[in-house]
Write an enzyme that holds these catalytic residues in place. Structure first.
Site, PDB file in Angstrom:
ATOM      1  CE1 TYR A  35      16.855   6.812  16.163  1.00  0.00           C
ATOM      2  CE2 TYR A  35      16.388   4.473  15.766  1.00  0.00           C
ATOM      3  CZ  TYR A  35      16.090   5.836  16.148  1.00  0.00           C
ATOM      4  OH  TYR A  35      14.550   6.082  16.122  1.00  0.00           O
TER       5      TYR A  35
ATOM      6  CG  HIS B 225       4.596  -6.431  -4.423  1.00  0.00           C
ATOM      7  ND1 HIS B 225       4.976  -5.083  -4.907  1.00  0.00           N
ATOM      8  CD2 HIS B 225       3.388  -6.651  -5.367  1.00  0.00           C
ATOM      9  CE1 HIS B 225       4.166  -4.639  -5.946  1.00  0.00           C
ATOM     10  NE2 HIS B 225       3.396  -5.818  -6.353  1.00  0.00           N
TER      11      HIS B 225
ATOM     12  CG  HIS C  83       4.289  -3.808 -10.317  1.00  0.00           C
ATOM     13  ND1 HIS C  83       4.827  -4.826 -10.746  1.00  0.00           N
ATOM     14  CD2 HIS C  83       3.236  -4.021  -9.585  1.00  0.00           C
ATOM     15  CE1 HIS C  83       4.152  -5.830 -10.139  1.00  0.00           C
ATOM     16  NE2 HIS C  83       3.031  -5.244  -9.337  1.00  0.00           N
TER      17      HIS C  83
ATOM     18  CG  ASP D 189      16.642   8.436  10.260  1.00  0.00           C
ATOM     19  OD1 ASP D 189      18.053   8.700  10.362  1.00  0.00           O
ATOM     20  OD2 ASP D 189      15.710   8.793  11.045  1.00  0.00           O
TER      21      ASP D 189
ATOM     22  CG  HIS E 236      -0.151  -2.720  -5.781  1.00  0.00           C
ATOM     23  ND1 HIS E 236      -0.316  -2.635  -6.990  1.00  0.00           N
ATOM     24  CD2 HIS E 236      -0.135  -4.101  -5.488  1.00  0.00           C
ATOM     25  CE1 HIS E 236       0.244  -3.662  -7.643  1.00  0.00           C
ATOM     26  NE2 HIS E 236       0.233  -4.499  -6.633  1.00  0.00           N
TER      27      HIS E 236
END
Length: 257
Positions: A233, A99, A175, A124, A101
């Site tokens: 790839y 997580h 958020h 991709d 910001h």
């Protein structure tokens, strides 16, 4: 979980958190990375409120994936731990959650807008638009807020009929972004990719406000060549984290595989 295995997981998650700092995706103590040992059901996560610059491996906190009970560590785990645990419980293929910001991705989350698939860089990594959740209801925010955040991420993916490996990122409305992968390292890579495509989408729409999504057949080809059953790839996955982009010896030691 054996002591050596716990030390190894701590080190991997510590490196993942430092990689977020190195990539410019976190500031001060914002955000967190975690990793799961699926065999033992142990999650290691960044402690709450500890600045990345001060973070040490021994400060990371081990919790039980099923209950959230602290198993090892002297500090409180991240306040976002229930969100991470909700994702691990729902998707057994997830081995790491991140997580942040980060500026570009969080800006789309604050605008409550999904990131459109405008080009192959996006395709991709993400099989379609990167979705944004609905706003959490007042009762969800007043209750077990962080757990509700995890549930609304799951709800968003389920509503789109997407698996966690097809869409390894969701923007939580007002958020910020959450990403995940088969490991903490892969979750960080997806966070880096998300920030890049968020910035590119913002710039593309500034240049051409009416820019259309890329053709579906092109998106599918790019996604499948990296993630499909016949993917071709790149090279075999794995290997050490790259070294830092500066000459500080202590940092080079920090990143040593």
């Amino acid at each position: 979980m054996s002591a050596p295995a716990l030390l190894e997981l701590r080190d991997a998650v510590w490196r993942a958190n430092l990689a977020l700092l190195e990539a410019g995706l976190v500031t001060l103590s914002f955000g967190n990375a975690s990793g799961l040992d699926s065999a033992s059901g142990v999650v290691v996560i960044k402690p709450s409120g500890v600045p990345y610059a001060d973070l040490r491996p021994d400060q990371l906190v081990a919790v039980a994936v099923d209950s959230g009970r602290v198993l090892d560590g002297d500090l409180r785990p991240s306040s976002d731990t229930p969100t991470h645990l909700a994702l691990y419980r729902q998707y057994p293929e997830i081995g790491g959650v991140v997580h942040t910001h980060s500026t570009a991705a969080a800006s789309w989350a604050q605008a409550c807008r999904a990131i459109p698939p405008l080009g192959t860089t996006h395709a991709d990594h993400f099989r379609g638009q990167v979705p944004v959740t609905r706003q959490l209801r007042e009762d969800e925010v007043a209750g077990d807020y962080e757990l509700a955040t995890g549930h609304v991420i799951v709800e968003t993916l389920e509503g789109l009929g997407l698996g966690a490996s097809e869409m390894p990122a969701v923007l939580v409305a007002s958020h910020g972004p959450f990403t995940w992968g088969a490991s903490a390292r892969e979750a960080v890579e997806n966070a880096i990719s998300l920030e890049m495509v968020a910035a590119m989408a913002s710039q593309t729409l500034a240049i051409a406000p009416g820019a259309a999504d890329m053709p579906g057949y092109l998106l599918e080809r790019h996604f499948q060549r990296k993630h499909g059953p016949d993917a071709y790839y790149g090279q075999a996955k794995g290997g050490p984290w790259p070294g830092p982009r500066h000459g500080n010896d202590s940092c080079r030691e920090r990143w040593r595989p």
